[in-house]
Write an enzyme that holds these catalytic residues in place. Structure first.
Site, PDB file in Angstrom:
ATOM      1  N   THR A  90      14.963 -49.490  16.394  1.00 43.51           N
ATOM      2  CA  THR A  90      15.239 -50.829  17.035  1.00 43.51           C
ATOM      3  C   THR A  90      15.339 -52.024  16.211  1.00 43.51           C
ATOM      4  O   THR A  90      14.869 -51.969  14.782  1.00 43.51           O
ATOM      5  CB  THR A  90      13.885 -50.974  18.002  1.00 43.51           C
ATOM      6  OG1 THR A  90      14.003 -50.088  19.190  1.00 43.51           O
ATOM      7  CG2 THR A  90      14.050 -52.417  18.703  1.00 43.51           C
ATOM      8  N   THR A 135       8.325 -51.654  17.595  1.00 40.15           N
ATOM      9  CA  THR A 135       9.522 -50.611  17.353  1.00 40.15           C
ATOM     10  C   THR A 135       8.897 -49.294  17.284  1.00 40.15           C
ATOM     11  O   THR A 135       7.949 -49.067  16.805  1.00 40.15           O
ATOM     12  CB  THR A 135      10.581 -50.908  16.231  1.00 40.15           C
ATOM     13  OG1 THR A 135      11.208 -49.601  15.918  1.00 40.15           O
ATOM     14  CG2 THR A 135       9.745 -51.256  14.888  1.00 40.15           C
ATOM     15  N   VAL A 187      14.168 -46.053  30.426  1.00 36.72           N
ATOM     16  CA  VAL A 187      13.853 -47.461  29.788  1.00 36.72           C
ATOM     17  C   VAL A 187      12.671 -47.324  29.073  1.00 36.72           C
ATOM     18  O   VAL A 187      11.590 -47.144  29.529  1.00 36.72           O
ATOM     19  CB  VAL A 187      13.783 -48.459  30.612  1.00 36.72           C
ATOM     20  CG1 VAL A 187      13.218 -49.785  30.489  1.00 36.72           C
ATOM     21  CG2 VAL A 187      15.275 -48.696  31.489  1.00 36.72           C
ATOM     22  N   GLY A 188      12.630 -47.899  27.728  1.00 35.18           N
ATOM     23  CA  GLY A 188      11.274 -47.789  27.100  1.00 35.18           C
ATOM     24  C   GLY A 188      10.735 -49.347  26.881  1.00 35.18           C
ATOM     25  O   GLY A 188      10.750 -50.011  28.004  1.00 35.18           O
ATOM     26  N   ASP A 189      10.113 -49.476  25.828  1.00 35.69           N
ATOM     27  CA  ASP A 189       9.354 -50.655  25.904  1.00 35.69           C
ATOM     28  C   ASP A 189       9.988 -51.859  25.440  1.00 35.69           C
ATOM     29  O   ASP A 189       9.690 -53.209  25.919  1.00 35.69           O
ATOM     30  CB  ASP A 189       8.076 -50.607  24.634  1.00 35.69           C
ATOM     31  CG  ASP A 189       8.756 -50.595  23.274  1.00 35.69           C
ATOM     32  OD1 ASP A 189       9.797 -49.709  23.123  1.00 35.69           O
ATOM     33  OD2 ASP A 189       8.474 -51.028  22.252  1.00 35.69           O
TER      34      ASP A 189
HETATM   35  N1  ASP Z   1      11.100 -48.739  21.060  1.00 37.25           N
HETATM   36  C1  ASP Z   1      12.445 -48.350  21.192  1.00 37.25           C
HETATM   37  C2  ASP Z   1      12.475 -47.451  22.498  1.00 37.25           C
HETATM   38  O1  ASP Z   1      11.372 -46.956  22.851  1.00 37.25           O
HETATM   39  C3  ASP Z   1      12.977 -47.319  20.111  1.00 37.25           C
HETATM   40  C4  ASP Z   1      12.848 -48.012  18.874  1.00 37.25           C
HETATM   41  O2  ASP Z   1      11.733 -48.965  18.433  1.00 37.25           O
HETATM   42  O3  ASP Z   1      13.195 -47.730  17.850  1.00 37.25           O
HETATM   43  O4  ASP Z   1      13.348 -47.675  23.309  1.00 37.25           O
END
Ligand code: ASP
Length: 303
Positions: free
Chosen positions: A173, A223, A202-204
């Protein structure tokens, strides 16, 4: 006129960096962006415009797993998420308690998801829009769309093409956190998500509090494997450690990453405090990062 606050900036280009790979192109890019951010903040631009502009540049670059570098989900297409949060009033002469945030999730055709998150923040009474309604809102707001996603999205630097579709989750990210001369903090985060994610996952990143946070004391952007950041409390946890525990910014960022690790996750977090401290913590091989603290000294590194 209130006294001018120190300015500070932290950027990340993802904590999915792998030992032994060359990220010098992304590091150079992050250094340039840190310089651009320093110019904007020195010229009196506000923190939220600064983090949005820098994240747009990262989304446009194709160097990271966000915007142009978004990976396909298991169904074969990219779904993008972003969020932005700001503290403080637009009026520099008041220290009014004010927060605002906007986010967007699982959009398929937006060129700059962070601009959409900003539009949600500025132009709706809501904090989050998702799916078709989100894209309809963006059309009405004249935001830029990708007409041919299959052509537009590319494999980012440092990632092998086969890794984009593999089941083992990888990630990278982008995020920015800034403190402006009026003492306002803002944070922005944007992602294409993790490799091999299910359609609709959907992530964080777009969850205000998990991926992104900015209150009167601390701004932070995360991230990593988003599921673990959600379970550990994420960006808001860093601010809470400072607010309720009296932790230093370094202790607070390290504390979150320790909890993420204990749960079995990996990733990193960047943070900036109202005093202008910057902190970076990660438990993966590396985190592409750059920024400057109150001494204005620019740095960029991955490992
Ligand atoms: N945190 C992001 C997600 O889980 C991925 C990332 O940080 O690379 O979608």
């Amino acid at each position: 006129m209130p006294q001018s606050s120190p300015i500070a900036l932290a950027l990340h280009g993802g904590a999915g960096a792998r030992a032994g790979r060359d990220y010098s192109k992304a590091e150079d890019h992050l250094r340039q962006l840190a310089e651009q951010g320093r110019e904007m903040l020195s010229a009196g631009r506000n923190a939220v415009d600064t983090v949005e502009a820098l994240v747009v540049e990262m989304e446009a670059s194709g160097l990271y797993i966000a915007g142009k570098g978004a990976p396909p989900n298991k169904a074969g297409y990219a779904e993008l998420d972003a969020s932005i949060m700001a503290s403080g009033s637009d009026d520099r002469n008041t220290t009014a308690f004010a927060r605002n945030a906007g986010s967007i999730a699982a959009v398929k055709h937006l060129k700059y998801p962070i601009r959409a998150a900003r539009a949600v923040m500025d132009d709706t009474p809501h904090v989050m829009l998702v799916g078709r309604g989100a894209e309809n809102f963006c059309t009405q707001h004249g935001l830029e769309f990708v007409t041919d996603p299959a052509q537009y999205y590319v494999v980012p630097v440092g990632v092998l093409p086969e890794e984009m579709t593999q089941a083992e989750l990888g990630h990278g990210t982008v995020g920015a956190v800034a403190l402006d001369q009026a003492g306002r903090l803002a944070a922005a985060t944007s992602t294409g998500g993790v490799f091999g994610k299910l359609e609709g996952r959907v992530g964080d990143t777009p969850l205000v509090g998990s991926g992104t946070w900015a209150d009167e004391q601390v701004g932070a952007s995360c991230t990593g494997l988003g599921e673990y950041f959600i379970l550990a409390g994420g960006a808001q946890d860093v601010a809470s450690r400072v607010r309720y525990q009296g932790a230093t910014l370094n202790q607070a960022t390290a504390g979150l990453i320790k909890d993420v690790g204990r749960l079995g996750g990996d990733g990193g977090v960047i943070a900036v405090s109202r005093e202008g401290e910057v902190a970076f913590a990660w438990n993966s091989d590396g985190m592409k990062r750059a920024g400057f603290g109150p001494d204005q000294e620019l740095f960029a590194a991955t490992f």
